[in-house]
Design a protein around this motif. Structure first.
Motif, PDB file in Angstrom:
ATOM      1  N   GLN A  32       0.866  -1.174   0.000  1.00 56.08           N
ATOM      2  CA  GLN A  32       0.000   0.000   0.000  1.00 56.08           C
ATOM      3  C   GLN A  32       0.905   1.227   0.000  1.00 56.08           C
ATOM      4  O   GLN A  32       1.903   1.260   0.724  1.00 56.08           O
ATOM      5  N   VAL A  33       0.577   2.216  -0.807  1.00 52.83           N
ATOM      6  CA  VAL A  33       1.340   3.473  -0.802  1.00 52.83           C
ATOM      7  C   VAL A  33       0.399   4.594  -0.380  1.00 52.83           C
ATOM      8  O   VAL A  33      -0.685   4.750  -0.952  1.00 52.83           O
ATOM      9  N   ARG A  34       0.798   5.334   0.630  1.00 51.33           N
ATOM     10  CA  ARG A  34       0.000   6.461   1.110  1.00 51.33           C
ATOM     11  C   ARG A  34       0.934   7.601   1.477  1.00 51.33           C
ATOM     12  O   ARG A  34       1.871   7.429   2.234  1.00 51.33           O
ATOM     13  N   LYS A  35       0.651   8.758   0.908  1.00 51.55           N
ATOM     14  CA  LYS A  35       1.509   9.949   1.086  1.00 51.55           C
ATOM     15  C   LYS A  35       2.976   9.574   0.855  1.00 51.55           C
ATOM     16  O   LYS A  35       3.855   9.921   1.640  1.00 51.55           O
ATOM     17  N   GLY A  36       3.199   8.826  -0.212  1.00 52.36           N
ATOM     18  CA  GLY A  36       4.550   8.464  -0.626  1.00 52.36           C
ATOM     19  C   GLY A  36       5.208   7.365   0.197  1.00 52.36           C
ATOM     20  O   GLY A  36       6.314   6.931  -0.114  1.00 52.36           O
ATOM     21  N   LYS A  37       4.517   6.909   1.243  1.00 57.28           N
ATOM     22  CA  LYS A  37       5.104   5.894   2.128  1.00 57.28           C
ATOM     23  C   LYS A  37       4.537   4.516   1.794  1.00 57.28           C
ATOM     24  O   LYS A  37       3.327   4.347   1.644  1.00 57.28           O
ATOM     25  N   LYS A  38       5.472   3.562   1.680  1.00 56.78           N
ATOM     26  CA  LYS A  38       5.087   2.212   1.288  1.00 56.78           C
ATOM     27  C   LYS A  38       4.924   1.313   2.517  1.00 56.78           C
ATOM     28  O   LYS A  38       5.789   1.307   3.386  1.00 56.78           O
ATOM     29  N   THR A  39       3.822   0.586   2.591  1.00 54.27           N
ATOM     30  CA  THR A  39       3.612  -0.389   3.669  1.00 54.27           C
ATOM     31  C   THR A  39       3.471  -1.774   3.054  1.00 54.27           C
ATOM     32  O   THR A  39       2.609  -1.990   2.199  1.00 54.27           O
ATOM     33  N   ASP A  40       4.306  -2.699   3.481  1.00 56.45           N
ATOM     34  CA  ASP A  40       4.253  -4.068   2.970  1.00 56.45           C
ATOM     35  C   ASP A  40       3.035  -4.782   3.557  1.00 56.45           C
ATOM     36  O   ASP A  40       2.884  -4.844   4.771  1.00 56.45           O
ATOM     37  N   LEU A  41       2.184  -5.291   2.697  1.00 59.90           N
ATOM     38  CA  LEU A  41       0.992  -6.005   3.167  1.00 59.90           C
ATOM     39  C   LEU A  41       1.098  -7.513   2.921  1.00 59.90           C
ATOM     40  O   LEU A  41       0.181  -8.262   3.242  1.00 59.90           O
ATOM     41  N   LEU A  42       2.223  -7.922   2.341  1.00 57.40           N
ATOM     42  CA  LEU A  42       2.382  -9.344   2.009  1.00 57.40           C
ATOM     43  C   LEU A  42       2.239 -10.254   3.243  1.00 57.40           C
ATOM     44  O   LEU A  42       1.598 -11.304   3.147  1.00 57.40           O
TER      45      LEU A  42
END
Ligand code: CU
Length: 280
Positions: free
Chosen positions: A78-88
């Motif tokens: 997920q990318v929000r406000k340029g920040k990536k969060t791994d959801l794997l």
């Protein structure tokens, strides 16, 4: 002697037919490929944040078609406000049912914090399409907005295969148009071939299945998987004649063309939602 013009590259695809034309002695698919990695949630434009559920079958959504048993994705984030969060790590294996049977699918919950855009990306594992004897790998993108505040929707993520939207994929009217640019590792792909499909069988979130009844009646096979081309700059526009979810898949645009000694098609997928125009 009477002969029928036949393109030898149009090979017979038994596993993944979406439509078959029959001419005495000849059977071939009128669909070029028609595979779509879905990242589906019913509403791409939310009033407020919170938890949403994403369903991710690899299927033929316009035809209620085959659900391909695909391996665990290579990446899901997920990318929000340029920040990536791994959801794997939180991805769950499930199943998806269609009129053609049942296949492996993936699903996940995701949290939408505050206002703005959330880009979800799924990079699938190469899938061996046996009927075509090629591997297919898709880079799928779905953008979910909260509160109509635009933040990340037009970001280019530099994916191997990517459709960068020039229209907000969640703020489109029925009858309006969607414009995007097809990119291969950041470079536009002139005259890219793009398949367009309407999610004609409503995904049922509780039963992990497509509804059995279609929403629209396509007038001919050519309307089930529609094929369009990008222009010389890799840009395309498509008018959305009906409210609901639409998928765009640019075929074989990524730079990698081989996997395990076979042809690899790295496709770029994006999902959009058209909203009905309602009178006061
Ligand atoms: Cu298939």
């Amino acid at each position: 002697m009477f002969t029928i013009p036949f393109n030898p590259s149009q090979t017979f695809k038994s596993a993944c037919l979406t439509a078959v034309m029959t001419i005495p002695g000849l059977v071939f698919s009128s669909a070029a490929s028609a595979h779509f990695q879905m990242i589906y949630t019913p509403e791409l434009l939310k009033n407020r944040g919170g938890e949403i559920e994403l369903k991710m079958p690899f299927t033929h959504p316009a035809a209620n078609g085959h659900v391909m048993d695909i391996a665990t994705p290579e990446a899901f984030y997920q990318v929000r406000k340029g920040k990536k969060t791994d959801l794997l790590p939180q991805l769950e294996t499930s199943t998806w049912k269609s009129a053609d049977g049942e296949g492996v699918s993936y699903q996940s919950k995701a949290r939408l914090r505050g206002l703005g855009d959330n880009i979800f990306i799924l990079q699938s594992a190469p899938y061996l399409e046996q009927a075509e004897d090629i591997y297919i790998q898709q880079f799928a993108k779905t953008i979910v907005n909260v509160g109509s505040l635009p933040t990340d929707w037009d970001s280019e993520l530099g994916l191997s295969a990517e459709i960068v939207p020039l229209s907000k994929p969640y703020a489109l009217y029925e009858g309006g148009s969607f414009t995007g640019v097809v990119k291969s590792a950041g470079k536009p792909v002139p005259f890219a071939e793009i398949e367009v499909e309407y999610v004609n069988y409503q995904p049922e979130m509780k039963s992990n299945a497509f509804s059995s009844q279609p929403t629209i009646d396509p007038p001919a096979d050519a309307f089930i998987t529609m094929t369009i081309k990008a222009d010389a700059n890799g840009t395309f526009t498509f008018a959305l004649p009906k409210a609901g979810h639409w998928g765009f898949c640019a075929l074989g645009v990524g730079p990698k063309t081989e996997h395990k000694g076979k042809e690899l098609s790295q496709d770029a997928v994006i999902w959009v939602q058209a909203h009905p125009v309602t009178d006061l």
